[in-house]
Design an enzyme around this catalytic site. Structure first.
Site, PDB file in Angstrom:
ATOM      1  N   ASP A   1       0.996   2.602   9.731  1.00 35.79           N
ATOM      2  CA  ASP A   1       0.614   2.076   8.422  1.00 35.79           C
ATOM      3  C   ASP A   1       1.635   1.085   7.857  1.00 35.79           C
ATOM      4  O   ASP A   1       2.132   1.253   6.743  1.00 35.79           O
ATOM      5  CB  ASP A   1       0.422   3.220   7.416  1.00 35.79           C
ATOM      6  CG  ASP A   1      -0.469   4.322   7.936  1.00 35.79           C
ATOM      7  OD1 ASP A   1      -1.451   3.999   8.625  1.00 35.79           O
ATOM      8  OD2 ASP A   1      -0.188   5.508   7.675  1.00 35.79           O
TER       9      ASP A   1
ATOM     10  N   GLU B   1     -10.139   2.100   3.252  1.00 40.66           N
ATOM     11  CA  GLU B   1      -8.849   2.629   2.793  1.00 40.66           C
ATOM     12  C   GLU B   1      -7.779   1.558   2.997  1.00 40.66           C
ATOM     13  O   GLU B   1      -8.056   0.441   3.420  1.00 40.66           O
ATOM     14  CB  GLU B   1      -8.493   3.898   3.581  1.00 40.66           C
ATOM     15  CG  GLU B   1      -8.424   3.664   5.082  1.00 40.66           C
ATOM     16  CD  GLU B   1      -8.205   4.936   5.883  1.00 40.66           C
ATOM     17  OE1 GLU B   1      -7.734   5.933   5.317  1.00 40.66           O
ATOM     18  OE2 GLU B   1      -8.493   4.914   7.098  1.00 40.66           O
TER      19      GLU B   1
END
EC number: 3.2.1.37
Length: 540
Positions: free
Chosen positions: A14, A187
């Site tokens: 991420d 997301e």
């Protein structure tokens, strides 16, 4: 120079990448591993150096009791008003209908800290990022969680204005700006202002082989005003099953001083057993989700496109204005435990390394036996990432148990349900012995049992080594540090992968670690003393 992907090998998921002046920074998720948020810096996007983690105290991060793959999800690093802003999520519940979490904000004028005490901003959803508008306003942009079983749990991207006077959100301004595509699971949002548009980058498809990143844009920040990029997705490996890099998607965009564009994305490098199809199963990602960087160009309609196609490239041209950065040639590590603090490569589970766990310095690491690796609370383990498919890790340990409930040694671990280790313990018939055990989805197996290796009387130290060879790994021991014996147990490395864990339950976001562990669930706090640790990467 060429960027060789992945640029951050091993569990570095991420990525949130920014540039400040001539220096690039990447912040990565750390989940249940402490300290929270992993930081690297570079001036060329090719060579990266590890920095101290910002969330290094329990004031900033208290994860005691967090479930595996809870904790720090998708931190967002930004720079504005002369300081760094870090938004991070501490997820307390990963299974079931709810995602109980809190999003926090901390700031620092220096990337190395100190970081301010955290401000709790909300719990609407995870993967929050802070957008600094050119007009001076700031907004929190985030995935939105919906527990209602008759709705999809990923309920679009919410934007909420942040008041810098009160350092709090204005909930009355909250609005859904984008629902994503039919792929769902939208997301990881990041907003950018470029050439008169607001560009929204967001991940979809879940963090598996169907993962992807989409881009949408709008002239305003009004509700549902964003339109998706035509001919998307922006990046994915869903339709490139034979490519070396897989799962690319969630990430962040940045520009160079001379105006080139690059995108940092999570990525995995799965492998298959020799008796498996390379497509089904797609593979086992023992190194977890890593970080890749792809070059980006803009088409005539003003949409970003990955150079080489949406599958990305293993070798990418470095920026023309790159300033060559000095960094270690690989991630090998030797630690004689001479310093009074742990090396930056070491991590602990959920809590910082304190006197309750042990001590380090003067040439030794002392670990006080507490709970086992199956616990989410008090665990005396220090561990570092697997960052290569092939490596040797070795240690020397002194331990004097008086019950089988006391164990200390060398471990390979994914999470509290998936790990193995070689350790010293006590056997009622033989006294001090060596055992090898594995926990596979909470099915615990002691491999040696009655054949546990007796440690000769008068032996002070035992040497342990693990040899990881991509698809499998083994353990070895020595009583003199020169002559080694291999324990006749070959373990499947796939058990320590996201993909294997996903077969049984959610919470599959980290990667394999190797480290040093002492357990005493009898509660007598037996101490293990480690003389050194050595981790040496080998060619693939």
């Amino acid at each position: 120079m060429k960027i060789q992907n992945p640029v951050l090998p091993g569990f570095n998921a991420d990525p949130s990448m920014i540039r400040v002046g001539d220096t690039y920074y990447i912040a990565n998720s750390t989940f249940e591993w402490f300290p929270g948020v992993r930081l690297h810096e570079s001036k060329d996007l090719v060579h990266w150096n590890l920095l101290p983690s910002p969330l290094s105290t329990t004031t900033l991060l208290d994860m005691k009791g967090n479930p595996a793959s809870g904790g720090i999800w998708a931190p967002d690093l930004s720079y504005a008003d002369g300081k760094f802003w870090l938004i991070y999520t501490d997820v307390k519940i990963t299974e079931g209908p709810f995602k109980d979490m809190t999003n926090y904000l901390t700031t620092a004028t220096d990337i190395r800290g100190p970081w301010t005490d955290p401000i709790a901003v909300n719990g609407v959803g995870f993967d929050a990022s802070l957008f600094h508008d050119e007009n001076g306003r700031k907004y929190l942009v985030q995935q939105t969680w919906d527990h209602r079983e008759y709705h999809h749990p990923f309920n679009g991207i919410t934007l909420t204005e942040f008041d810098t006077a009160t350092m709090q959100l204005k909930p009355e301004t909250a609005r859904n700006i984008y629902n994503g595509t039919d792929v769902k699971l939208v997301e990881g949002p990041h907003l950018y202002q470029i050439s008169g548009y607001y560009y929204l980058f967001a991940a979809e498809g879940g963090t598996v082989f169907t993962h992807q990143e989409v881009v949408a844009r709008s002239k305003t920040l009004d509700e549902l005003s964003f339109e998706s990029e035509p001919d998307g997705p922006f990046i994915t490996n869903m339709d490139t099953p034979d490519f070396y890099l897989q799962k690319q998607g969630h990430g962040a965009l940045t520009s160079t001083p001379s105006g080139e564009w690059y995108y940092a994305s999570l990525v995995s490098r799965p492998w298959n057993h020799t008796n498996e199809s390379s497509h089904d199963p797609r593979g086992w990602s023992t190194l977890g989700r890593e970080t890749s960087i792809q070059k980006v160009e803009w088409d005539d309609a003003g949409w970003p496109r990955v150079v080489g196609g949406h599958g990305g490239q293993v070798e990418v041209d470095a920026p023309k204005d790159a300033i060559e950065t000095t960094a270690p040639k690989d991630h090998s590590q030797h630690d004689d435990f001479d310093q009074p603090t742990l090396d930056l490569n070491w991590n602990t589970l959920r809590q910082p390394f304190t006197a309750q766990m042990g001590s380090v310095g003067n040439g030794e690491l002392k670990l006080i036996g507490q709970q086992t690796m199956s616990s989410n609370f008090d665990v005396s383990l220090i561990a570092r990432r697997w960052q290569a498919f092939n490596f040797d890790a070795e240690t020397k340990v002194k331990f004097d148990p008086f019950t089988y409930q006391q164990m200390a040694g060398l471990a390979n671990i994914y999470n509290d349900k998936h790990y193995s280790w070689i350790f010293i313990t006590w056997d009622e018939k033989k006294g001090h012995v060596i055992e090898v055990a594995q926990n596979d989805n909470n099915n615990y197996t002691s491999y040696l049992k009655d054949d546990a290796i007796k440690i000769p009387d008068g032996t002070n130290y035992v040497w342990f080594r693990t040899k990881v060879r991509k698809q499998s790994y083994t353990y070895e021991y020595s009583f003199d540090g020169q002559n080694w014996e291999t324990v006749p147990v070959e373990l499947d490395a796939a058990i320590l992968s996201d993909d294997y864990v996903l077969q049984n339950y959610g919470g599959f976001f980290t990667g394999a670690f190797v480290g040093l562990m002492a357990a005493d669930y009898a509660g007598y706090k037996r101490v293990a003393t480690f003389d050194y640790f050595d981790y040496q990467e080998l060619p693939d």
